[in-house]
Write a protein that holds these residues in place. Structure first.
Motif, PDB file in Angstrom:
ATOM      1  N   GLY A   1       0.686  -1.311  -0.291  1.00 17.81           N
ATOM      2  CA  GLY A   1      -0.205  -0.084  -0.038  1.00 17.81           C
ATOM      3  C   GLY A   1       0.585   1.358   0.096  1.00 17.81           C
ATOM      4  N   THR A   2       2.265   1.335   0.123  1.00 22.25           N
ATOM      5  CA  THR A   2       2.969   2.382  -0.187  1.00 22.25           C
ATOM      6  C   THR A   2       3.803   1.802  -1.146  1.00 22.25           C
ATOM      7  N   LEU A   3       4.316   3.810  -1.204  1.00 21.07           N
ATOM      8  CA  LEU A   3       4.943   3.912  -3.072  1.00 21.07           C
ATOM      9  C   LEU A   3       6.171   3.296  -2.471  1.00 21.07           C
ATOM     10  N   VAL A   4       6.975   2.467  -3.246  1.00 24.68           N
ATOM     11  CA  VAL A   4       8.606   2.654  -2.830  1.00 24.68           C
ATOM     12  C   VAL A   4       9.602   2.985  -3.800  1.00 24.68           C
ATOM     13  N   GLN A   5      10.822   3.535  -3.261  1.00 27.46           N
ATOM     14  CA  GLN A   5      11.589   4.391  -4.298  1.00 27.46           C
ATOM     15  C   GLN A   5      12.699   2.752  -4.334  1.00 27.46           C
ATOM     16  N   PHE A   6      12.681   2.722  -5.382  1.00 28.64           N
ATOM     17  CA  PHE A   6      13.783   1.561  -5.232  1.00 28.64           C
ATOM     18  C   PHE A   6      14.976   1.961  -6.080  1.00 28.64           C
ATOM     19  N   GLN A   7      16.051   1.539  -6.087  1.00 28.77           N
ATOM     20  CA  GLN A   7      17.399   1.582  -7.464  1.00 28.77           C
ATOM     21  C   GLN A   7      18.084   0.038  -7.918  1.00 28.77           C
TER      22      GLN A   7
ATOM     23  N   GLY B   1      17.741   1.619 -21.720  1.00 29.53           N
ATOM     24  CA  GLY B   1      18.225   1.122 -20.308  1.00 29.53           C
ATOM     25  C   GLY B   1      18.195   0.258 -19.565  1.00 29.53           C
ATOM     26  N   GLN B   2      16.545  -0.836 -20.304  1.00 28.78           N
ATOM     27  CA  GLN B   2      17.108  -1.917 -19.011  1.00 28.78           C
ATOM     28  C   GLN B   2      17.655  -3.239 -19.774  1.00 28.78           C
ATOM     29  N   PHE B   3      16.960  -3.907 -18.425  1.00 31.56           N
ATOM     30  CA  PHE B   3      17.651  -5.585 -18.930  1.00 31.56           C
ATOM     31  C   PHE B   3      17.239  -6.681 -18.579  1.00 31.56           C
ATOM     32  N   ASP B   4      17.316  -7.684 -19.671  1.00 34.29           N
ATOM     33  CA  ASP B   4      16.261  -9.161 -19.094  1.00 34.29           C
ATOM     34  C   ASP B   4      15.434  -8.987 -18.122  1.00 34.29           C
ATOM     35  N   ARG B   5      16.742  -9.422 -17.173  1.00 33.64           N
ATOM     36  CA  ARG B   5      16.749  -9.985 -15.795  1.00 33.64           C
ATOM     37  C   ARG B   5      17.973  -8.650 -15.150  1.00 33.64           C
ATOM     38  N   GLN B   6      16.960  -7.400 -14.222  1.00 26.42           N
ATOM     39  CA  GLN B   6      17.143  -6.995 -12.995  1.00 26.42           C
ATOM     40  C   GLN B   6      16.698  -6.679 -12.067  1.00 26.42           C
ATOM     41  N   THR B   7      17.522  -6.175 -10.972  1.00 31.09           N
ATOM     42  CA  THR B   7      17.793  -6.585  -9.056  1.00 31.09           C
ATOM     43  C   THR B   7      18.029  -5.141  -9.400  1.00 31.09           C
ATOM     44  N   PHE B   8      16.329  -4.349  -8.377  1.00 31.24           N
ATOM     45  CA  PHE B   8      16.032  -3.522  -7.257  1.00 31.24           C
ATOM     46  C   PHE B   8      16.314  -3.025  -6.324  1.00 31.24           C
ATOM     47  N   THR B   9      16.813  -3.164  -5.186  1.00 34.28           N
ATOM     48  CA  THR B   9      17.296  -2.322  -4.030  1.00 34.28           C
ATOM     49  C   THR B   9      16.055  -1.218  -3.317  1.00 34.28           C
ATOM     50  N   SER B  10      14.975  -1.465  -2.296  1.00 32.16           N
ATOM     51  CA  SER B  10      14.822   0.200  -1.764  1.00 32.16           C
ATOM     52  C   SER B  10      14.959   0.088  -1.418  1.00 32.16           C
ATOM     53  N   LEU B  11      15.293   2.071  -0.725  1.00 30.83           N
ATOM     54  CA  LEU B  11      16.499   2.753  -0.310  1.00 30.83           C
ATOM     55  C   LEU B  11      16.524   2.605   0.570  1.00 30.83           C
TER      56      LEU B  11
ATOM     57  N   GLY C   1      16.543   0.013   1.884  1.00 28.83           N
ATOM     58  CA  GLY C   1      17.494  -1.754   2.078  1.00 28.83           C
ATOM     59  C   GLY C   1      16.605  -2.684   2.271  1.00 28.83           C
ATOM     60  N   ASP C   2      15.097  -3.069   3.022  1.00 28.37           N
ATOM     61  CA  ASP C   2      14.659  -3.526   3.372  1.00 28.37           C
ATOM     62  C   ASP C   2      13.816  -4.881   1.751  1.00 28.37           C
TER      63      ASP C   2
ATOM     64  N   GLY D   1      11.005 -10.274   0.357  1.00 32.57           N
ATOM     65  CA  GLY D   1      10.021  -8.800   2.382  1.00 32.57           C
ATOM     66  C   GLY D   1      11.307  -9.306   2.969  1.00 32.57           C
ATOM     67  N   PRO D   2      11.180  -8.156   3.657  1.00 34.77           N
ATOM     68  CA  PRO D   2      12.402  -8.132   4.989  1.00 34.77           C
ATOM     69  C   PRO D   2      12.897  -9.925   5.636  1.00 34.77           C
ATOM     70  N   ASP D   3      12.414 -10.247   5.799  1.00 34.02           N
ATOM     71  CA  ASP D   3      12.067 -11.764   6.443  1.00 34.02           C
ATOM     72  C   ASP D   3      12.375 -13.133   5.040  1.00 34.02           C
ATOM     73  N   GLY D   4      12.191 -12.618   4.159  1.00 29.81           N
ATOM     74  CA  GLY D   4      12.389 -13.115   3.034  1.00 29.81           C
ATOM     75  C   GLY D   4      10.971 -14.112   1.997  1.00 29.81           C
TER      76      GLY D   4
END
Length: 175
Positions: free
Chosen positions: A100-106, A117-127, A129-130, A159-162
């Protein structure tokens, strides 16, 4: 009356044993100590929601993914990943609605074919870190001289607990 004495002794012993058992059965003996077990954790998997471009602070060229069969203008998108970093940043920005919350990722990783600017497989982490988002996609249409490519993909949020949640998505990449 010597014959009555043994009977009296046996009767008293039997009565005493019965009374002793009755006292034990009625709770005179202390209960064993109670053991407190912790309640099981109620960890829930992240919930992936949708948002509109009016809800976020980035726009322009990039990757947009939404639910198959939905209208992204009316129903919103699951994800938008920009093509270029905003001024002053070295990281590609991405936005999702999680729980329910907009989350910023990098973006923290990208492999495979690069497109807009995109790739077939990408990983993003929230600012924070959780949260981690893994985006696997493939270009499904490449019209000649196209500014926009059709894309199918899967988004998995960890999520933070896997705990994980995955959704299938369609979308586009381009300008």
């Amino acid at each position: 009356m010597p014959s009555v004495k043994p009977f009296l002794v046996i009767s008293c012993c039997a009565f005493g044993l019965a009374a002793c058992n009755a006292n034990t059965a009625s709770g005179d003996r202390p209960d064993p100590p109670a053991t407190d077990f912790p309640a099981p954790a109620t960890e829930t998997a992240p919930a992936i929601g949708t948002f509109t471009f009016d809800d976020i602070d980035i726009a322009g060229c990039g990757l947009s993914l939404w639910a198959p069969g939905s209208d992204p203008r009316a129903d919103g998108v699951y994800l938008f990943s920009g093509m270029q970093p905003p001024s002053g940043s070295a990281e590609i920005p991405m936005r999702m609605k999680v729980n329910g919350t907009l989350v910023q990722f990098q973006r923290t990783g990208g492999e495979g074919e690069e497109y807009y600017g995109q790739f077939d497989r990408q990983t993003f982490t929230s600012l924070g870190g959780d949260l981690t988002a893994e985006v696997n996609s493939e270009v499904t249409s490449r019209p000649e001289n196209a500014e926009v490519l059709g894309v199918n993909g899967t988004i998995t949020v960890i999520g933070p607990d896997g705990q994980t949640t995955s959704v299938e998505a369609i979308g586009d990449a381009g300008c």
